[in-house]
Design an enzyme around this catalytic site. Structure first.
Site, PDB file in Angstrom:
ATOM      1  N   LYS A 113       0.864  -1.174   0.000  1.00 37.47           N
ATOM      2  CA  LYS A 113       0.000   0.000   0.000  1.00 37.47           C
ATOM      3  C   LYS A 113       0.904   1.229   0.000  1.00 37.47           C
ATOM      4  O   LYS A 113       1.521   1.562   1.011  1.00 37.47           O
ATOM      5  CB  LYS A 113      -0.901   0.007   1.233  1.00 37.47           C
ATOM      6  CG  LYS A 113      -1.891   1.142   1.207  1.00 37.47           C
ATOM      7  CD  LYS A 113      -2.831   1.093   2.384  1.00 37.47           C
ATOM      8  CE  LYS A 113      -3.866   2.193   2.268  1.00 37.47           C
ATOM      9  NZ  LYS A 113      -3.292   3.532   2.059  1.00 37.47           N
ATOM     10  N   ARG A 134      -7.974  12.038  -7.059  1.00 34.69           N
ATOM     11  CA  ARG A 134      -9.183  11.384  -6.568  1.00 34.69           C
ATOM     12  C   ARG A 134     -10.311  12.390  -6.325  1.00 34.69           C
ATOM     13  O   ARG A 134     -11.468  12.120  -6.613  1.00 34.69           O
ATOM     14  CB  ARG A 134      -8.911  10.638  -5.258  1.00 34.69           C
ATOM     15  CG  ARG A 134     -10.133   9.844  -4.786  1.00 34.69           C
ATOM     16  CD  ARG A 134     -10.052   9.459  -3.309  1.00 34.69           C
ATOM     17  NE  ARG A 134      -8.855   8.715  -2.991  1.00 34.69           N
ATOM     18  CZ  ARG A 134      -8.709   7.413  -3.201  1.00 34.69           C
ATOM     19  NH1 ARG A 134      -9.696   6.730  -3.711  1.00 34.69           N
ATOM     20  NH2 ARG A 134      -7.589   6.804  -2.897  1.00 34.69           N
ATOM     21  N   CYS A 406      -5.774  11.268  51.492  1.00 31.15           N
ATOM     22  CA  CYS A 406      -6.456  10.365  50.571  1.00 31.15           C
ATOM     23  C   CYS A 406      -7.579  11.106  49.837  1.00 31.15           C
ATOM     24  O   CYS A 406      -8.423  11.730  50.471  1.00 31.15           O
ATOM     25  CB  CYS A 406      -7.029   9.183  51.340  1.00 31.15           C
ATOM     26  SG  CYS A 406      -8.069   8.134  50.311  1.00 31.15           S
ATOM     27  N   CYS A 409     -11.000   9.426  51.288  1.00 25.18           N
ATOM     28  CA  CYS A 409     -11.471   9.508  52.678  1.00 25.18           C
ATOM     29  C   CYS A 409     -10.743  10.581  53.477  1.00 25.18           C
ATOM     30  O   CYS A 409     -11.032  10.786  54.655  1.00 25.18           O
ATOM     31  CB  CYS A 409     -11.323   8.163  53.369  1.00 25.18           C
ATOM     32  SG  CYS A 409      -9.609   7.711  53.662  1.00 25.18           S
TER      33      CYS A 409
END
Ligand SMILES: [Zn+2]
EC number: 6.5.1.2
Length: 674
Positions: A113, A134, A406, A409
């Site tokens: 290709k 094209r 965290c 929490c």
């Protein structure tokens, strides 16, 4: 206009805009992969809205017709090819064709290709009368004058058997060497530099000044011909190419005609290996049904012929940008930084996120927010940031700051010595850990309650209906119905499925507990060895070590888990109140085929290209290897990735065999003995 229609219209306009940039202005601003992605997106929406789609499509074609550039119509639509970046995509195509034609011996023709610009040449009585690009596939741009000066396009075909009217299609390309020369010249003279050989070929072919086209040394390679007015008929694509070659046209230098899938795939792999050594850029191979009669029978889709496909090569790396970093809390509380990337296509997949593993990784990469980065996919699957493009760094680069608390929490995070692990130690008090643990407990390899999805579990956890797996066994239809999107029927279904999963096996239950380092295989080995939960709760390190393939890491993690009375109490409560029953499966004898790693003591060091560390460990255990943390006299092998620690020095002092990642790959894929 509804949302979908608006979206189609928007995407279609966008596509049209990129077509215009590409075909008319010769200045594409998106990559091929991004363009293909856009087309695929439109096609997926099109299926459900075909009428609306045809309406807008015809309005766009009218628009094109007005445009001067499209005044020349192709003798038949010049379609592009369907494509895939994935071997599986090809296999699907291959089998589909065989299935549809109910024929095992269909021959496929494979060729290169070419990465160039499509061109249609029209010969009347053997004389080149017209050359078209094209364009939009129906109308092309006339570049006849330019085609006349391309060296390997014959203006006259010297053959008496040449059909009256013959159209030849192919690709105009620029050699890599000529491309480099051109760009070097442009840099020196402050002129426009082309981004790749295809753009350079397009710019040269469509130049108003044909002396420039001539200077640029273009080449034409053909792949198709259409005989328009003649009795001469070919049966096969290969015969046609033969004729073209005899007429003096260049065709693909590498071809294969075969009906064998493996041969075709091997051809693809071979070309992939040699492509960098070719003088031309190619971006894949094209595979066509060889018989022209069968081609006709199979026919055309809206956009592509159905009898051909382009199997493209994966580009391994892509450039992206780090937009931000978020922090995920894992089931065991470990915090993982995750890179949020500018959405980027890589081998046909849109990449938006990549794990950054830990603080060390970020330091090693020298990564800042807003940096340009190179991404790739480990083992072609897991996205990863490979490196930072330091030269691109701007003033807006920001340091990546790790959270102290965290994100779920808010408890203070724990850091280990060298910052490789940052962990939330809140355990079941941390909402995110709670959610992930319950998800794991009911996941497919664990107790598995069908239909009890992570989405439902999340809702129940966030709304504080459940805290532990035991709470799930106490759920009822009334509680589930309180969640908005449940009807009585679906709620009943889920409750039934939770009740059903109480009858399980010992190994599934052990796995469901989510003990660090204890995966599926370990759970099965342990369950088989001890046979009952009671024995497991009271086992010793001595006994654990008797089990084949359980190494230091696993046994110490396992014992550590059961050393907490809290964990044992929870398990007993879960079994009693949750009414969990173990089905007595016949003791399964896990047979591991003997191999070079069987029963060998193995230590791992460094980072691995093709595996996550955990993955590698699981694979080694699967082969019967015993994994340990530290090098000792008993160690048989040290497996070494990149940036190994000082284990490698210890190992060489003790004369322990050192195995590199490439070698271990071969063992895992059963090709090698060392
Ligand atoms: Zn937490």
């Amino acid at each position: 206009m509804n949302f979908i229609k608006k979206k189609i219209l928007y995407l279609y306009k966008l596509l049209h805009y990129h077509d215009y940039l590409y075909h008319v202005l010769n200045m594409p601003i998106i990559s091929d992969e991004e363009y293909d992605f856009l087309v695929k997106k439109i096609n997926s929406l099109k299926k459900k809205n075909i009428i609306f789609f045809n309406e807008i499509k015809s309005s766009f074609i009218k628009l094109n017709k007005i445009c001067d550039i499209y005044k020349n119509k192709h003798v038949k639509p010049m379609l592009s090819l369907d494509n895939t970046f994935d071997v599986n995509g090809y296999i699907k195509f291959h089998n589909n064709i065989k299935y549809c034609l109910k024929n095992k011996n269909i021959k496929f023709f494979c060729e290169l290709k070419f990465d160039g610009v499509a061109l249609s040449l029209l010969y009347r009585k053997g004389i080149l009368v017209r050359a078209l690009t094209r364009g939009d596939g129906i109308y092309g741009e006339d570049v006849t004058k330019n085609a006349y000066v391309i060296n390997n396009i014959p203006i006259v075909l010297n053959d008496s058997t040449v059909p009256e009217l013959l159209e030849i299609r192919g690709e105009v390309c620029m050699l890599k060497k000529d491309f480099n020369d051109l760009n070097n010249f442009s840099i020196k003279n402050n002129k426009k530099v082309f981004s790749n050989t295809r753009n350079a070929a397009a710019g040269s072919l469509r130049n108003q000044d044909i002396s420039i086209t001539k200077k640029r040394k273009l080449f034409f390679f053909c792949y198709e011909c259409n005989i328009i007015s003649d009795i001469k008929i070919f049966k096969n694509h290969s015969e046609q190419l033969n004729m073209l070659s005899n007429l003096g046209f260049c065709i693909s230098q590498y071809i294969l005609l075969s009906s064998n899938l493996n041969k075709i795939l091997n051809f693809y792999y071979l070309i992939n290996q040699i492509k960098d050594f070719l003088s031309l850029n190619i971006d894949g191979i094209v595979i066509k049904v060889n018989s022209l009669i069968l081609q006709k029978k199979i026919g055309y889709g809206n956009k592509f012929p159905k009898w051909a496909i382009a199997l493209k090569f994966n580009s391994k790396y892509a450039k992206s940008k780090l937009l931000s970093v978020t922090y995920q809390v894992g089931r065991t509380g470990i915090i993982t930084p995750v890179a949020n990337l500018f959405p980027t296509l890589l081998s046909g997949v849109m990449i938006k996120k990549a794990s950054l593993y830990n603080k060390n990784e970020i330091n090693k990469l020298n990564l800042f927010i807003n940096d340009s980065v190179i991404i790739h996919r480990i083992g072609n699957v897991i996205p990863k940031i490979k490196s930072v493009i330091i030269n691109d760094r701007m003033n807006d680069a920001k340091k990546i700051l790790f959270p102290k608390y965290c994100p779920s929490c808010n408890s203070l995070l724990y850091n280990n010595k060298n910052y490789t692990i940052i962990q939330c130690l809140a355990g079941n008090n941390c909402l995110e850990q709670r959610r992930k643990y319950i998800e794991h407990f009911f996941s497919k390899n664990a107790l598995y309650a069908e239909g009890f999805s992570s989405k439902i579990i999340s809702k129940l956890v966030f709304n504080k209906y459940i805290y532990t797996p035991l709470d799930c066994f106490k759920l009822n239809v009334q509680i589930l119905s309180k969640l908005k999107y449940f009807g009585i029927k679906s709620a009943t279904k889920i409750i039934n499925s939770i009740n059903n999963c109480k009858n399980t096996t010992l190994s599934k239950f052990i796995y469901a507990l989510g003990i660090p380092e204890i995966g599926l295989e370990h759970s099965e080995l342990i369950a088989n060895y001890f046979g009952s939960l009671n024995k497991i709760l009271h086992c010793s390190i001595y006994e654990l070590k008797k089990i084949k393939c359980i190494g230091d890491i696993c046994s110490s993690s396992f014992l550590n888990f059961f050393s907490y009375q809290r964990n044992i109490n929870n398990i007993n409560k879960l079994i009693k109140e949750g009414k969990i029953k173990f089905i007595n499966l016949k003791k399964k004898n896990i047979k591991i085929k003997k191999n070079i790693l069987f029963k060998k003591n193995i230590v791992i060091t460094g980072k691995f290209k093709n595996f996550l560390r955990k993955e590698l460990i699981n694979k080694l255990i699967h082969l019967g290897g015993i994994i340990s943390n530290n090098i000792s006299k008993k160690t048989n092998f040290l497996i070494v990735g990149s940036n190994p620690g000082n284990k490698i020095i210890k190992a060489s002092n003790l004369n322990i065999k050192i195995i590199l990642e490439e070698e271990i790959n071969k063992v895992l894929f059963k090709k090698h003995k060392f």
